[in-house]
Design a protein around this motif. Structure first.
Motif: not given
Length: 519
Positions: A315-316, A318-319, A322-323, A333, A385
């Motif tokens: 999840w992190i 993919d965040v 996305d950014a 990935r 981040f």
């Protein structure tokens, strides 16, 4: 030609794998095919049983084509697969509904109801398992209330590996491990009929298959399955324990004379301790986790499972992707994961806390709550981040410690397996968070190796499991990662806060669930 090869299949949630080992435990070949499942309303997560069978046959056939003389050299076929869930079939062996997977949360309300009635506590005293929405018992109770017509045409309630074993051998059976932690007593390794009465599903008693021990019992491969796979008719087939028990065995949970633990970190994670004598096991007061009959006489493994492990890292990552995409950069990935993982240890541990309950099915270990959700606590404008990424990793470590605390604490050494075992950062943090050395098994497919070990004992290729461990496990154990004293001290400070905050959240999680329902 000598019968000197063992074939092992591990039918996981997302991938079906089959491997060939020699009698010394050396992996010679492998084949795999993606598995798939669908999600639906109300927490439904289902799998097509017919497709799972077809894909499994195809994987075995591919393996037969890869290894010259496999048909003549195969000594035994061993089967394991994803656990929990409900795979129903009629008297002729045909599916009566799509399989309910361990990810399915439709029966969460049943679990809460049984908890309020005291049934969950009574079951826990016998099964050693904290009833949850993953279990066939709660799923059958839901079906009896909402889809009784499906149960009316069903003759057997299986699990994934049992379904495949039936297709291969025609035997309506389940393994002792899975049968006991759902409907039995971990001390006697027998069914407990009262459990069905307590759950209100006494009319479904006929659905429970006979339990067998795959280290002692085999069934011959049927003619049709032999033709489809290219394997010899009559080949002994061994039904292994559920995949997590086989993975623990293959990763080194059992070592006579030592008490070690095993942590499997994949999409979900399992944290385990072995008790050599079931009668010596003292259950924790709160019903949670699993107690599984281990494939060694009298031994049981005590397990706590996080519903989500590497799913949080995915999840992190993919965040981050996305950014990057929003800023005009496409990052794969795999590349993003490698880049972020390499920087985790550079980030200084702060006071931020992350609870890794990212899966929509909530959490099941060391507590059950289908409403539980992931959360960051303690962020400030100084939080970067990479700090968030580090906090996610820390959250997995604290969750592992939470789980081990519920089963008596971490033993003297933890053997680690699963996809995340290759992360140097996670191994270092885990050793520090648990305060004990972490040792990786170099065996990449520990689940398949574990079920192959059971089959080796069943056919007499190994006299007992202690001997099999020396052949299959010991040579694959790598070096240890020691705890970092400074990190260990920091985790000691954060852990009570982690537990305190997650215990304060249930009412808020419930409010959020109601809000989502209205949205």
């Amino acid at each position: 030609m000598a019968r000197d090869l063992i074939i092992a299949m591990d039918a996981g949630t997302s991938v079906i794998k089959a491997l060939v080992f020699d009698l010394k435990g050396q992996q010679l070949a492998d084949a795999s095919r993606p598995n798939s499942y669908t999600t639906g309303s109300g927490g439904a997560v289902e799998q097509d049983m017919a497709r799972t069978w077809t894909d499994s046959v195809a994987v075995l056939a591919e393996l037969t084509g890869k290894v010259t003389g496999l048909k003549e050299r195969a000594a035994v076929l061993a089967i394991t697969g994803q656990g929990d869930g409900t795979w129903l079939m009629d008297k002729d062996g045909n599916p009566t509904a799509p399989a309910w997977l361990w990810l399915d949360s439709r029966a969460a309300g049943i679990v809460h109801e049984m908890d309020a009635k005291g049934v969950r506590q009574k079951m826990y005293a016998r099964t050693g398992c904290g009833l949850n929405a993953c279990n066939s018992s709660s799923q059958l109770a839901w079906m009896q209330r909402h889809t009784p017509e499906i149960l009316a045409r069903s003759a057997t309630a299986n699990h994934c590996k049992d379904w495949l074993y039936f297709g291969l051998t025609g035997a309506h059976v389940t393994d002792v491990t899975e049968g006991v932690f759902t409907f039995g007593d971990f001390r006697s390794r027998d069914y407990v009929p009262e459990i069905l009465d307590w759950m209100g599903i006494a009319d479904q008693r006929h659905l429970l298959p006979e339990m067998v021990d795959g280290t002692r019992t085999t069934h011959p491969l049927q003619a049709g399955a032999a033709k489809a796979t290219g394997l010899p008719e009559g080949l002994p087939v061994s039904l292994g324990s559920v995949d997590v028990a086989c993975t623990a065995l293959g990763a080194g949970l059992y070592e006579p004379g030592r008490q070690v633990g095993a942590t499997i970190i994949g999409s979900t994670s399992m944290h385990m301790r072995l008790e050599a004598r079931a009668e010596d096991l003292k259950l924790a007061p709160e019903p949670s986790g699993y107690t599984m009959a281990f494939p060694v006489p009298d031994a049981v493994s005590r397990m706590q499972s996080n519903m989500a492990a590497t799913l949080n890292i995915d999840w992190i990552v993919d965040v981050a992707r996305d950014a990057a995409r929003a800023l005009g950069h496409e990052v794969a990935r795999k590349d993003a994961l490698l880049a972020l993982d390499s920087r985790v240890l550079d980030a200084k541990p702060g006071v931020e806390i992350y609870h890794p309950y990212i899966h929509e099915a909530g959490e099941r270990g060391p507590f059950f709550n289908a409403d539980a959700r992931a959360q960051f606590i303690g962020l400030s404008q100084k939080t970067s981040f990479i700090d968030l990424v580090r906090t996610v990793y820390d959250g997995l470590v604290l969750a592992a410690r939470d789980c081990y605390s519920a089963i008596g604490g971490a033993p003297s050494e933890i053997r680690i397996a699963g996809g995340a075992a290759r992360s140097k950062a996670l191994k270092t943090l885990l050793a520090s968070g648990l305060g004990v050395p972490v040792r990786e098994s170099t065996r990449e497919e520990a689940g398949a190796a574990g079920t192959a070990m059971m089959a080796a004992v069943a056919i007499g290729a190994e006299p007992d499991m202690a001997s099999a461990v020396k052949t299959w496990v010991t040579p694959c154990l790598g070096g240890t990662v020691q705890p970092d004293p400074a990190l260990q001290k920091r985790y000691d400070e954060l852990f009570p806060i982690y537990v305190k905050t997650r215990k304060m959240m249930p009412e808020i999680w419930a409010d959020l669930t109601r809000a989502r329902t209205k949205a």
